[in-house]
Write an enzyme that holds these catalytic residues in place. Structure first.
Site, PDB file in Angstrom:
ATOM      1  N   SER A   1       0.668   8.360  -0.549  1.00 39.49           N
ATOM      2  CA  SER A   1       0.430   6.942  -0.234  1.00 39.49           C
ATOM      3  C   SER A   1       0.664   6.031  -1.456  1.00 39.49           C
ATOM      4  O   SER A   1       0.034   6.208  -2.503  1.00 39.49           O
ATOM      5  CB  SER A   1      -1.015   6.807   0.284  1.00 39.49           C
ATOM      6  OG  SER A   1      -1.678   5.700  -0.242  1.00 39.49           O
TER       7      SER A   1
HETATM    8  N1  LIG Z   1      -3.331  -2.883   1.757  1.00 37.53           N
HETATM    9  C1  LIG Z   1      -3.862  -1.539   1.774  1.00 37.53           C
HETATM   10  C2  LIG Z   1      -2.944  -0.634   2.574  1.00 37.53           C
HETATM   11  C3  LIG Z   1      -3.520   0.755   2.714  1.00 37.53           C
HETATM   12  C4  LIG Z   1      -2.784   1.574   3.776  1.00 37.53           C
HETATM   13  O1  LIG Z   1      -2.273   1.030   4.765  1.00 37.53           O
HETATM   14  N2  LIG Z   1      -2.771   2.878   3.559  1.00 37.53           N
HETATM   15  C5  LIG Z   1      -2.177   3.773   4.544  1.00 37.53           C
HETATM   16  C6  LIG Z   1      -1.586   4.996   3.856  1.00 37.53           C
HETATM   17  S1  LIG Z   1      -0.266   4.557   2.788  1.00 37.53           S
HETATM   18  C7  LIG Z   1      -3.284   4.264   5.467  1.00 37.53           C
HETATM   19  O2  LIG Z   1      -4.399   4.402   5.047  1.00 37.53           O
HETATM   20  N3  LIG Z   1      -2.965   4.547   6.727  1.00 37.53           N
HETATM   21  C8  LIG Z   1      -3.900   5.104   7.656  1.00 37.53           C
HETATM   22  C9  LIG Z   1      -4.492   4.084   8.577  1.00 37.53           C
HETATM   23  O3  LIG Z   1      -4.270   2.871   8.410  1.00 37.53           O
HETATM   24  O4  LIG Z   1      -5.180   4.514   9.497  1.00 37.53           O
HETATM   25  C10 LIG Z   1      -4.060  -1.042   0.350  1.00 37.53           C
HETATM   26  O5  LIG Z   1      -3.377  -1.549  -0.543  1.00 37.53           O
HETATM   27  O6  LIG Z   1      -4.927  -0.187   0.102  1.00 37.53           O
END
Ligand SMILES: N[C@@H](CCC(=O)N[C@@H](CS)C(=O)NCC(=O)O)C(=O)O
Length: 217
Positions: A12
């Protein structure tokens, strides 16, 4: 006091930006690797901590923060006071904030949309309109670098950590064209030379292998 815990996922980009910040500040984090494919981020315990179920999430002895940009600002202001990574000067800070919002609102969402298409098996190549969104983000980034070596200041800052983790991920999907984006390419090389760059490289390699695996299957 226990070490701050970071719930994360190596591939990630936002998780990797926090690893870069921690390494740059010399902070040791207790890394808790979640397996998103096994829905580790959707357990009742995790949802209680972070109802948005994203990674990364920080638990600093009961202080819970999610969103990598918020976490990075917290880490610098708490553990790296007056750090050049997020200087107190209001204008410098505003430029850094603008870049962080660009990552959060424009670049990373454009990248995530493509990743989700692949993960859900809805595409096996980058659709033209999604590639165009990423290319447009590269154009903006090229302009941000017009008269400076780093994204927001004359030195590396938090803006570079968030953007390098997203750009290097985007580059796996839509390669950064050297002839169109020479400043962006030079900046990537500059960031790769940071002594703690491994904090991005490790997870980026995992991401690259996953994407190649999806294409070859
Ligand atoms: N704006 C957030 C984005 C975080 C994000 O979308 N992470 C993804 C992985 S890269 C995630 O957790 N996806 C799983 C979900 O949203 O359920 C940050 O910077 O932490």
């Amino acid at each position: 006091m226990a070490l701050p815990k970071l719930y994360m996922f190596d591939a990630s980009p936002p998780s990797r930006s926090v690893l870069l910040t921690a390494k740059a500040l010399g902070i040791t984090l207790d890394l808790i690797r979640l397996n998103l494919t096994k829905a580790d981020h959707l357990t009742p315990e995790y949802l209680k901590m972070n109802p948005q179920h994203t990674v990364p999430t920080l638990d600093d002895n009961g202080i819970i923060i999610w969103d990598s940009h918020a976490i990075n600002i917290y880490l610098v202001t708490k553990y790296g006071k007056d750090s050049f990574l997020y200087p107190e000067d209001p204008y410098k800070r505003a430029v850094i904030n603008q870049r962080l919002h660009f990552d959060s609102g424009i670049l990373f969402p454009a990248v995530l949309k493509v990743i989700m298409l692949f993960v859900r098996g809805q595409a096996n190549s980058v659709p033209a309109e999604k590639a165009a969104e990423i290319q447009e983000a590269y154009e903006f980034l090229e302009k941000f670098l017009e008269d400076r070596q780093w994204m927001a200041c004359d030195n590396v800052t938090l803006a570079d950590f968030s953007l390098i983790s997203s750009v290097t991920t985007a580059d796996v999907l839509v390669p950064v064209d050297q002839s169109r984006f020479s400043k962006l390419n030079t900046w990537i090389k500059r960031a790769e030379g940071l002594p703690y760059y491994e904090a991005n490289k490790h997870g980026l390699n995992i991401f690259r292998k996953r994407i190649e695996g999806l294409f070859s299957s």
